[in-house]
Design a protein around this motif. Structure first.
Motif, PDB file in Angstrom:
ATOM      1  N   ASP A 141      -2.126  14.985  18.062  1.00  0.00           N
ATOM      2  CA  ASP A 141      -2.264  14.531  19.392  1.00  0.00           C
ATOM      3  C   ASP A 141      -2.058  15.598  20.174  1.00  0.00           C
ATOM      4  O   ASP A 141      -1.023  15.871  20.409  1.00  0.00           O
ATOM      5  CB  ASP A 141      -1.699  13.140  19.485  1.00  0.00           C
ATOM      6  CG  ASP A 141      -1.918  12.574  20.777  1.00  0.00           C
ATOM      7  OD1 ASP A 141      -3.088  12.318  21.267  1.00  0.00           O
ATOM      8  OD2 ASP A 141      -0.867  12.525  21.663  1.00  0.00           O
TER       9      ASP A 141
ATOM     10  N   SER B 114     -11.652  15.588  18.518  1.00  0.00           N
ATOM     11  CA  SER B 114     -12.238  14.465  19.104  1.00  0.00           C
ATOM     12  C   SER B 114     -12.761  14.803  20.249  1.00  0.00           C
ATOM     13  O   SER B 114     -14.025  13.937  20.726  1.00  0.00           O
ATOM     14  CB  SER B 114     -11.215  13.328  19.514  1.00  0.00           C
ATOM     15  OG  SER B 114     -10.161  13.843  20.410  1.00  0.00           O
TER      16      SER B 114
ATOM     17  N   LEU C  54     -10.499  11.264  12.237  1.00  0.00           N
ATOM     18  CA  LEU C  54     -10.860  11.102  13.710  1.00  0.00           C
ATOM     19  C   LEU C  54     -11.412   9.574  14.327  1.00  0.00           C
ATOM     20  O   LEU C  54     -11.191   9.158  15.291  1.00  0.00           O
ATOM     21  CB  LEU C  54     -11.769  12.122  14.414  1.00  0.00           C
ATOM     22  CG  LEU C  54     -11.419  13.715  14.543  1.00  0.00           C
ATOM     23  CD1 LEU C  54     -12.460  14.653  14.576  1.00  0.00           C
ATOM     24  CD2 LEU C  54     -10.152  13.796  15.442  1.00  0.00           C
TER      25      LEU C  54
ATOM     26  N   ASP D 185      -2.738  11.386   7.724  1.00  0.00           N
ATOM     27  CA  ASP D 185      -3.491  10.182   7.489  1.00  0.00           C
ATOM     28  C   ASP D 185      -3.140   9.908   6.418  1.00  0.00           C
ATOM     29  O   ASP D 185      -3.348  10.412   5.154  1.00  0.00           O
ATOM     30  CB  ASP D 185      -5.000  10.553   7.558  1.00  0.00           C
ATOM     31  CG  ASP D 185      -6.001   9.226   7.505  1.00  0.00           C
ATOM     32  OD1 ASP D 185      -5.265   8.298   6.937  1.00  0.00           O
ATOM     33  OD2 ASP D 185      -7.163   9.201   7.715  1.00  0.00           O
TER      34      ASP D 185
ATOM     35  N   LYS E 118     -10.979   6.945  12.948  1.00  0.00           N
ATOM     36  CA  LYS E 118     -10.026   6.075  12.660  1.00  0.00           C
ATOM     37  C   LYS E 118      -9.246   6.008  13.989  1.00  0.00           C
ATOM     38  O   LYS E 118      -8.535   4.966  14.554  1.00  0.00           O
ATOM     39  CB  LYS E 118      -9.009   6.070  11.503  1.00  0.00           C
ATOM     40  CG  LYS E 118      -7.883   5.041  11.083  1.00  0.00           C
ATOM     41  CD  LYS E 118      -7.463   5.460   9.850  1.00  0.00           C
ATOM     42  CE  LYS E 118      -6.254   4.181   9.442  1.00  0.00           C
ATOM     43  NZ  LYS E 118      -5.827   4.761   8.168  1.00  0.00           N
ATOM     44  N   GLY E 119      -9.025   7.135  14.456  1.00  0.00           N
ATOM     45  CA  GLY E 119      -7.964   7.234  15.728  1.00  0.00           C
ATOM     46  C   GLY E 119      -6.557   7.643  15.536  1.00  0.00           C
ATOM     47  O   GLY E 119      -6.007   6.982  14.562  1.00  0.00           O
ATOM     48  N   PHE E 120      -6.110   8.636  16.439  1.00  0.00           N
ATOM     49  CA  PHE E 120      -4.778   8.828  16.320  1.00  0.00           C
ATOM     50  C   PHE E 120      -3.809   7.854  16.184  1.00  0.00           C
ATOM     51  O   PHE E 120      -2.957   7.798  15.192  1.00  0.00           O
ATOM     52  CB  PHE E 120      -4.367  10.037  17.165  1.00  0.00           C
ATOM     53  CG  PHE E 120      -3.092  10.392  17.121  1.00  0.00           C
ATOM     54  CD1 PHE E 120      -2.713  11.539  16.352  1.00  0.00           C
ATOM     55  CD2 PHE E 120      -1.725  10.005  17.685  1.00  0.00           C
ATOM     56  CE1 PHE E 120      -1.563  12.115  15.970  1.00  0.00           C
ATOM     57  CE2 PHE E 120      -0.468  10.634  17.599  1.00  0.00           C
ATOM     58  CZ  PHE E 120      -0.615  11.442  16.711  1.00  0.00           C
ATOM     59  N   GLU E 121      -3.689   6.819  17.375  1.00  0.00           N
ATOM     60  CA  GLU E 121      -2.782   5.855  17.278  1.00  0.00           C
ATOM     61  C   GLU E 121      -2.842   4.712  15.921  1.00  0.00           C
ATOM     62  O   GLU E 121      -1.913   4.593  15.488  1.00  0.00           O
ATOM     63  CB  GLU E 121      -2.958   4.827  18.431  1.00  0.00           C
ATOM     64  CG  GLU E 121      -2.724   5.876  19.844  1.00  0.00           C
ATOM     65  CD  GLU E 121      -1.319   6.463  19.779  1.00  0.00           C
ATOM     66  OE1 GLU E 121      -0.105   5.798  19.294  1.00  0.00           O
ATOM     67  OE2 GLU E 121      -0.757   7.420  20.029  1.00  0.00           O
ATOM     68  N   SER E 122      -3.870   4.675  15.547  1.00  0.00           N
ATOM     69  CA  SER E 122      -4.023   3.747  14.305  1.00  0.00           C
ATOM     70  C   SER E 122      -3.442   4.460  13.052  1.00  0.00           C
ATOM     71  O   SER E 122      -2.828   3.995  12.496  1.00  0.00           O
ATOM     72  CB  SER E 122      -5.576   3.333  14.043  1.00  0.00           C
ATOM     73  OG  SER E 122      -6.102   2.844  15.072  1.00  0.00           O
TER      74      SER E 122
ATOM     75  N   CYS F 211      -6.615  15.102  23.504  1.00  0.00           N
ATOM     76  CA  CYS F 211      -7.587  15.012  22.537  1.00  0.00           C
ATOM     77  C   CYS F 211      -6.953  15.154  21.199  1.00  0.00           C
ATOM     78  O   CYS F 211      -5.697  15.328  21.079  1.00  0.00           O
ATOM     79  CB  CYS F 211      -8.544  16.518  22.671  1.00  0.00           C
ATOM     80  SG  CYS F 211      -9.859  16.514  24.063  1.00  0.00           S
ATOM     81  N   THR F 212      -7.729  14.839  20.086  1.00  0.00           N
ATOM     82  CA  THR F 212      -7.005  14.924  18.776  1.00  0.00           C
ATOM     83  C   THR F 212      -7.507  15.869  17.910  1.00  0.00           C
ATOM     84  O   THR F 212      -8.679  16.173  17.962  1.00  0.00           O
ATOM     85  CB  THR F 212      -7.172  13.544  18.286  1.00  0.00           C
ATOM     86  OG1 THR F 212      -6.548  12.316  19.021  1.00  0.00           O
ATOM     87  CG2 THR F 212      -6.417  13.610  16.775  1.00  0.00           C
TER      88      THR F 212
END
Length: 693
Positions: free
Chosen positions: A129, A178, A244, A120, A246-250, A223-224
């Motif tokens: 991921d 996640s 988490l 991050d 924020k999300g993996f892809e972002s 899951c992440t």
């Protein structure tokens, strides 16, 4: 108390009350990543299908042994591990980013695990991921072995809500998912195979492990995992939870945008662009984010660094050497990143340099010395770098250049340790650096109006250049034609002095120890590439320490070297190793060939260096030297368990590539060439005229 049956194969035979001895994992990394931001002070490494050391908050503090999945099936006696029970494959999904993907397929075909790693950019969190594809009833668990604060012991671990927390002093980690966890717990690492490990809500002051079943992963398939770090548990939990959310892809989009921006500014080369870009990114990532300019040699500890990793005393290769820093800085200068090159020189002068003008053998990133050996090339090369970067200001001259140059006058040309950090004496490679350093210092002295110092430096450099052959070359060893030795114990290369090989216990006549270090005389502009002594020494080097691998020609550091795995593939133990082939020597040979006008041969050397890289494009310190291998872990011409990636190797690849592009060696100091090469050419012409008469 929860009881989970796990199968964890550990080499140690010692079982302590607080868990088994800790051991750092293999140094042969095929993945290394961090964000381009200074905010996120976390770095990950990958090897054998799993995540290995994670560094936080500086690049000399590893906090993780490994993080991987354990797989349990109904009726199974023990868990399968990703590291031991799967076939590993690694991909670089974006060649313009330090993003890596591990694909692990069960040897029994029951499942495939795909993991993609980023950090991050805004937090101290590693995000993974995880995609899980099973062909049967398989329960996935995460297995985390923290080694906080560069120590395998002294960790405490507990479960707090949806987080697995570990602490050692002012270092804390929090592992979250996640999907959440169930059946989770904490225990001590057991050295007994097929052991039942007791997992409880909390364990204290030992070599701990943490295990948690990833909730519903077998049905959700994706899951992440977030591994957050902080000085305190609350900070670590907040970092993991926020990443988490924020999300993996972002996070991945932001992470890769930073690296793509950096890569977009790199030069385009004719061949091996992916390897070139990766080398530049790795070097960029190896600079510490707190102590700017502190670039470590490698994010690894070759062969575990000793009998165990229980205490925070082992530095491995995650220290700072001024020699390596010089090579990395010249690579940055070659690609046009002069601001980073200058930052590395600032670190050398402002953090590492001692009051007497010298530099430590190596240091932690904050500048605290680690080794106490005096290596004179490490005093001289910063002076060459200062000249190359145009750092001639009066303050720099008085506070940094002059003290170092004066130190060389007092202590050179002899060195306590050569560039391989082993032997004292008169080394051609060290003297090459000293001569070049003095000539560069003389030019900076002249710019600052100190003619007396300039004259003294030049007079000394000229004297050492004139006496070099007398001190370091012999005709009483392998051949009757003079050739350069690796090093002489004193200034008499013909006296048959016995030298003990530091990496073993063998005593060898110094006349029968050779390396290719004399090529530094050419690279640094002291000797003409067509000098007869250089040519004759090269013939012997190729005969004695050259090996033709399936990838290309390669060389040992020197004959009788013992710094690498044992003959049966075991870890180097300080005495019984067998020296292997060093990848950076191929690059040095390529730079010699550029100086000699043979650019076509130099291109082949670049091909060879690229061929030595592993599937993650990491160039190792050493590669295996024999067709016959002790086990499947070794392959002729492929990396060993040595430091991978090695910053010096990656920097050498960049320098060779840029030198090929420009048709000349980019870091050879002009002022040295102009002083010595015209003289050599004139002497050679005069010699031919005498022969004709």
């Amino acid at each position: 108390m929860t009881r989970i049956i796990l199968f964890i194969a550990i080499a140690s035979q010692t079982v302590l009350a607080q868990g088994a001895d800790a051991h750092w994992p293999t140094a042969a990394k095929n993945g290394f990543g961090t964000s381009t931001t200074l905010t996120s002070k976390v770095w990950f490494t990958l090897a054998n299908g799993v995540m290995t050391e994670v560094f936080f908050p500086t690049l000399d503090v590893p906090n993780v042994q490994n993080l991987q999945l354990l797989l349990v099936t109904d009726g199974q006696v023990s868990a399968q591990t990703e590291s031991g029970d799967t076939i590993h494959r690694l991909e670089v999904p974006d060649s313009s980013s330090l993003t890596f993907r591990q694909i692990n397929t069960a040897k029994n075909g029951q499942y495939t695990i795909t993991k993609t790693y980023v950090t991050d950019p805004q937090r101290n969190t590693v995000l993974i991921d995880v995609e899980f594809d099973s062909r049967g009833a398989v329960r996935p668990y995460v297995y985390y072995d923290p080694s906080l604060n560069n120590s395998g012991m002294h960790d405490s671990a507990w479960t707090e809500g949806d987080a697995l927390i570990a602490v050692d002093g002012n270092k804390a980690s929090a592992l979250m998912s996640s999907c959440g966890f169930n059946e989770n717990g904490n225990g001590y690492l057991n050295a007994i195979e097929s052991a039942t490990i007791q997992l409880s809500s909390r364990v204290d002051n030992g070599n701990v492990i943490q295990v948690g079943r990833i909730k519903d992963l077998e049905t959700k398939r994706r899951c992440t995992l977030a591994l957050g770090f902080g000085e305190k548990p609350a900070e670590a939990v907040n970092n993991a939870r926020s990443s988490l959310a924020k999300g993996f892809e972002s996070v991945r989009i932001e992470y890769e945008a930073g690296w793509r921006s950096y890569v977009s500014r790199l030069p385009r080369i004719a061949k091996h662009q992916r390897q070139f870009d990766m080398a530049a990114m790795v070097l960029k990532g190896l600079e510490d984010k707190t102590f700017r300019g502190a670039s470590i040699a490698s994010p690894s500890t070759p062969w575990g660094g000793g009998p165990n990793a229980n205490e925070p005393t082992v530095s491995g290769y995650h220290g700072v050497w001024s020699r390596d820093l010089y090579h990395v800085a010249t690579a940055f200068d070659a690609i046009g990143d002069r601001s980073t090159a200058n930052r590395l020189l600032d670190y050398l002068f402002r953090v590492q340099q001692k009051t007497d003008g010298s530099f430590p053998q190596n240091s932690w990133v904050d500048g605290r010395p680690i080794g106490n050996g005096l290596q004179m090339d490490q005093v001289a090369l910063p002076l060459v770098l200062a000249y190359q970067l145009g750092r001639t200001a009066r303050r720099t001259w008085l506070r940094h250049i002059k003290p170092a140059a004066d130190f060389i006058l007092r202590h050179g040309p002899r060195t306590e340790q050569d560039r391989w950090e082993e032997k004292p004496g008169y080394s051609p490679s060290t003297i090459a650096a000293e001569i070049a350093g003095l000539v560069c210092a003389a030019e900076i002295a002249r710019i600052n109006g100190d003619r007396s110092s300039a004259d003294t430096y030049l007079k000394t450099a000229d004297n050492w250049a004139e006496n070099l052959q007398q001190w370091t070359a012999t005709a009483s060893g392998f051949t009757r034609r003079p050739y350069y030795l690796r090093i002489t114990a004193n200034n008499d290369p013909n006296d048959g002095e016995k030298l003990t090989i530091n990496s073993s216990s063998l005593d060898v006549d110094e006349r029968r120890l050779i390396d290719a270090g004399f090529l530094e005389l050419v690279r640094l502009g002291v000797k003409d590439p067509r000098d007869q002594l250089i040519l004759d020494s090269l013939v012997l080097v190729d005969q004695m320490i050259g090996v033709k691998t399936p990838v290309g020609e390669e060389w040992y550091r020197y004959n009788h070297d013992a710094y690498c795995e044992t003959s049966d593939g075991g870890k180097y133990d300080g005495r019984n190793g067998v020296g292997r082939l060093w990848t950076l020597l191929t690059g040095e040979r390529g730079q010699y060939e550029i100086a000699a006008g043979n650019v076509a041969s130099a291109r082949k050397r670049l091909d060879t260096m690229a061929g030595f890289a592993n599937d993650g494009l990491m160039i190792p310190e050493q590669v295996w030297d024999l067709k016959k291998t002790p086990n499947a872990a070794f392959r002729f011409g492929a990396g060993t368990g040595s430091a991978t990636p090695l910053a010096w190797s990656m920097a050498q690849f960049i320098r060779l590539a840029m030198s090929i592009e420009r048709g000349k060696n980019v870091e050879t100091p002009r002022v040295v060439v102009e002083r010595y090469i015209p003289r050599a050419k004139a002497q050679r012409r005069n010699g031919r005229r005498k022969d004709q008469k």
